[in-house]
Design an enzyme around this catalytic site. Sequence first.
Site, PDB file in Angstrom:
ATOM      1  N   HIS A 127       0.849  -1.185   0.000  1.00 53.18           N
ATOM      2  CA  HIS A 127       0.000   0.000   0.000  1.00 53.18           C
ATOM      3  C   HIS A 127       0.887   1.238   0.000  1.00 53.18           C
ATOM      4  O   HIS A 127       2.095   1.154   0.241  1.00 53.18           O
ATOM      5  CB  HIS A 127      -0.927   0.021   1.223  1.00 53.18           C
ATOM      6  CG  HIS A 127      -2.075  -0.920   1.110  1.00 53.18           C
ATOM      7  ND1 HIS A 127      -1.949  -2.285   1.320  1.00 53.18           N
ATOM      8  CD2 HIS A 127      -3.388  -0.722   0.813  1.00 53.18           C
ATOM      9  CE1 HIS A 127      -3.118  -2.865   1.157  1.00 53.18           C
ATOM     10  NE2 HIS A 127      -4.015  -1.944   0.846  1.00 53.18           N
ATOM     11  N   LYS A 165      -0.297   4.660   4.593  1.00 53.65           N
ATOM     12  CA  LYS A 165      -1.186   3.730   5.309  1.00 53.65           C
ATOM     13  C   LYS A 165      -0.564   3.408   6.659  1.00 53.65           C
ATOM     14  O   LYS A 165       0.591   2.974   6.726  1.00 53.65           O
ATOM     15  CB  LYS A 165      -1.396   2.454   4.502  1.00 53.65           C
ATOM     16  CG  LYS A 165      -2.383   1.481   5.139  1.00 53.65           C
ATOM     17  CD  LYS A 165      -2.690   0.324   4.202  1.00 53.65           C
ATOM     18  CE  LYS A 165      -3.595  -0.713   4.841  1.00 53.65           C
ATOM     19  NZ  LYS A 165      -4.913  -0.156   5.225  1.00 53.65           N
TER      20      LYS A 165
END
Length: 248
Positions: free
Chosen positions: A131, A135
């Site tokens: 990600h 995140k």
Amino acid sequence: MTTRVALVGGNGKLGAIIRTVIDELDGFDVHAVLGSQSALSELDGADLVVDASTPSVSVDVVRAAVERGVNVLVGTSGWSAERIALVRPLVEAAGTGAVFIPNFSVASVLGSAISALAAPFFSSVEIIEAHRHTKIDSPSGTAVRTAELIAQARDGQGPVDAPHADQRARGQQISGIPIHSLRRPGVVARQEVILSGAGETLTITHDTVDSAGAYAPGIRLALPYARDARGVIVGLEHVIDLGITPSA
């Protein structure tokens, strides 16, 4: 009749997408948008709470919704089976509904379901997920859910082969499945499930290249489902018909 929605985390990336969908969806209206400085009393008067906050805040949001007798749709990451078990008795006692969606992408849910379908045929299963660098939690909620589904599918077969699991570089084990998390710029979301057996490997990969385009269809389906749900439901696979009956 219009469903009044209180959206927690409406100023974040996922929250902004959810707000757009609510604005476009017939029968739903944004009642309140809560940010990091908002009091949970702003949930008062809502017919449905949608949580797109952070892992540290999310549990308080769920409890606040249940206390008000209001259903809640949770898109916040970080909800493992163990954590959901902590709020399940509250939801059931209140007679409300709490729907936890680790990933609103239909393709992602299909990838996890296919991985679970294949898992009983392989002795080794590992997950690599990536990600964007912003995140804040790892492993991702999607990877956690995928690992839990794989473990359910392999029930009775024993754990997968995961040698040297005591070494940190071997990843965090969720339900006995090693998960390796990457956080780097230039990535939206990617998950690889690598299943290996004697003489062969199967890799199931899902890439999100545009979060708005990927998540909006699932959000549209999840909102009316969550409004009418009862009890605790986990996963978009319960909202769409995959032709399987996954465990909650």
